[in-house]
Design a protein around this motif. Sequence first.
Motif, PDB file in Angstrom:
ATOM      1  N   ALA A   9     -33.766   2.420  34.671  1.00 22.66           N
ATOM      2  CA  ALA A   9     -33.329   2.166  33.301  1.00 22.66           C
ATOM      3  C   ALA A   9     -34.502   1.903  32.359  1.00 22.66           C
ATOM      4  N   CYS A  10     -35.653   1.569  32.898  1.00 22.69           N
ATOM      5  CA  CYS A  10     -36.840   1.231  32.098  1.00 22.69           C
ATOM      6  C   CYS A  10     -37.271   2.421  31.244  1.00 22.69           C
ATOM      7  N   ILE A  11     -37.589   2.141  29.965  1.00 24.98           N
ATOM      8  CA  ILE A  11     -38.075   3.189  29.060  1.00 24.98           C
ATOM      9  C   ILE A  11     -39.551   2.985  28.699  1.00 24.98           C
ATOM     10  N   SER A  12     -40.219   2.103  29.409  1.00 26.55           N
ATOM     11  CA  SER A  12     -41.660   1.856  29.237  1.00 26.55           C
ATOM     12  C   SER A  12     -42.034   1.345  27.846  1.00 26.55           C
ATOM     13  N   ALA A  13     -41.140   0.568  27.237  1.00 33.14           N
ATOM     14  CA  ALA A  13     -41.422   0.029  25.906  1.00 33.14           C
ATOM     15  C   ALA A  13     -42.526  -1.024  25.933  1.00 33.14           C
ATOM     16  N   GLY A  14     -42.648  -1.758  27.029  1.00 35.49           N
ATOM     17  CA  GLY A  14     -43.709  -2.738  27.171  1.00 35.49           C
ATOM     18  C   GLY A  14     -43.427  -4.106  26.584  1.00 35.49           C
ATOM     19  N   MET A  15     -42.214  -4.348  26.093  1.00 37.11           N
ATOM     20  CA  MET A  15     -41.900  -5.657  25.519  1.00 37.11           C
ATOM     21  C   MET A  15     -42.030  -6.768  26.557  1.00 37.11           C
ATOM     22  N   CYS A  16     -41.697  -6.466  27.796  1.00 35.08           N
ATOM     23  CA  CYS A  16     -41.794  -7.477  28.852  1.00 35.08           C
ATOM     24  C   CYS A  16     -43.240  -7.909  29.070  1.00 35.08           C
ATOM     25  N   PRO A  41     -43.000 -19.437  38.115  1.00 42.19           N
ATOM     26  CA  PRO A  41     -43.063 -20.898  38.089  1.00 42.19           C
ATOM     27  C   PRO A  41     -42.469 -21.435  36.787  1.00 42.19           C
ATOM     28  N   GLU A  42     -42.175 -22.700  36.803  1.00 41.84           N
ATOM     29  CA  GLU A  42     -41.526 -23.354  35.653  1.00 41.84           C
ATOM     30  C   GLU A  42     -42.190 -23.023  34.320  1.00 41.84           C
ATOM     31  N   GLU A  43     -43.501 -23.027  34.276  1.00 37.30           N
ATOM     32  CA  GLU A  43     -44.210 -22.820  33.007  1.00 37.30           C
ATOM     33  C   GLU A  43     -44.074 -21.397  32.463  1.00 37.30           C
ATOM     34  N   LEU A  44     -43.619 -20.451  33.264  1.00 32.75           N
ATOM     35  CA  LEU A  44     -43.447 -19.068  32.808  1.00 32.75           C
ATOM     36  C   LEU A  44     -41.981 -18.672  32.637  1.00 32.75           C
ATOM     37  N   ARG A  45     -41.074 -19.561  32.960  1.00 35.27           N
ATOM     38  CA  ARG A  45     -39.650 -19.208  32.936  1.00 35.27           C
ATOM     39  C   ARG A  45     -39.115 -18.926  31.540  1.00 35.27           C
ATOM     40  N   GLU A  46     -39.521 -19.687  30.565  1.00 36.43           N
ATOM     41  CA  GLU A  46     -39.047 -19.461  29.198  1.00 36.43           C
ATOM     42  C   GLU A  46     -39.493 -18.091  28.694  1.00 36.43           C
ATOM     43  N   ALA A  47     -40.748 -17.746  28.921  1.00 34.16           N
ATOM     44  CA  ALA A  47     -41.252 -16.436  28.502  1.00 34.16           C
ATOM     45  C   ALA A  47     -40.565 -15.312  29.272  1.00 34.16           C
ATOM     46  N   ALA A  48     -40.322 -15.523  30.556  1.00 38.82           N
ATOM     47  CA  ALA A  48     -39.639 -14.505  31.359  1.00 38.82           C
ATOM     48  C   ALA A  48     -38.222 -14.275  30.848  1.00 38.82           C
ATOM     49  N   ARG A  53     -34.284 -10.897  27.581  1.00 42.10           N
ATOM     50  CA  ARG A  53     -33.446 -10.729  26.377  1.00 42.10           C
ATOM     51  C   ARG A  53     -33.966  -9.623  25.466  1.00 42.10           C
ATOM     52  N   LEU A  54     -35.276  -9.475  25.377  1.00 37.36           N
ATOM     53  CA  LEU A  54     -35.883  -8.503  24.467  1.00 37.36           C
ATOM     54  C   LEU A  54     -35.969  -7.088  25.003  1.00 37.36           C
ATOM     55  N   CYS A  55     -35.720  -6.901  26.280  1.00 41.11           N
ATOM     56  CA  CYS A  55     -35.840  -5.566  26.874  1.00 41.11           C
ATOM     57  C   CYS A  55     -34.872  -4.595  26.186  1.00 41.11           C
ATOM     58  N   PRO A  56     -35.396  -3.560  25.519  1.00 36.61           N
ATOM     59  CA  PRO A  56     -34.525  -2.663  24.768  1.00 36.61           C
ATOM     60  C   PRO A  56     -33.606  -1.792  25.631  1.00 36.61           C
ATOM     61  N   SER A  57     -33.963  -1.604  26.879  1.00 36.29           N
ATOM     62  CA  SER A  57     -33.141  -0.758  27.746  1.00 36.29           C
ATOM     63  C   SER A  57     -32.211  -1.550  28.662  1.00 36.29           C
ATOM     64  N   GLY A  58     -32.361  -2.872  28.669  1.00 41.34           N
ATOM     65  CA  GLY A  58     -31.547  -3.698  29.559  1.00 41.34           C
ATOM     66  C   GLY A  58     -31.923  -3.562  31.018  1.00 41.34           C
TER      67      GLY A  58
END
Length: 63
Positions: A9-16, A41-48, A53-58
Motif C-alpha cells: 500500500a506504500c506510495i513512498s511519500a516519505g511522511m513517516c 521506545p516510549e520517547e519515540l511513540r508519539e512521533a510514531a 496518522r499522517l501516512c497518505p496511503s494508510g
Amino acid sequence: MRITADTTACISAGMCTLTAPGVFDQEDDDGLVAVLRPEPPEELREAAAAAVRLCPSGALGIR
C-alpha cells in the motif's frame, strides 16, 4: 505499541521518515517504507503515532 507496515500500500511519500526518523526509513531501491523499530521506545511513540496518522496511503498501523 507495535508498528506495522503494508509495503504493497506504500506510495513512498516519505511522511513517516520525516515525522519519525528514529522509527522509519525508506528503502534505497524503491523508496518503500522500512520499519526500523517495530516496537519503539516510549520517547519515540508519539512521533510514531503521528507518522501513522499522517501516512497518505494508510500503509502504517499500530497494534
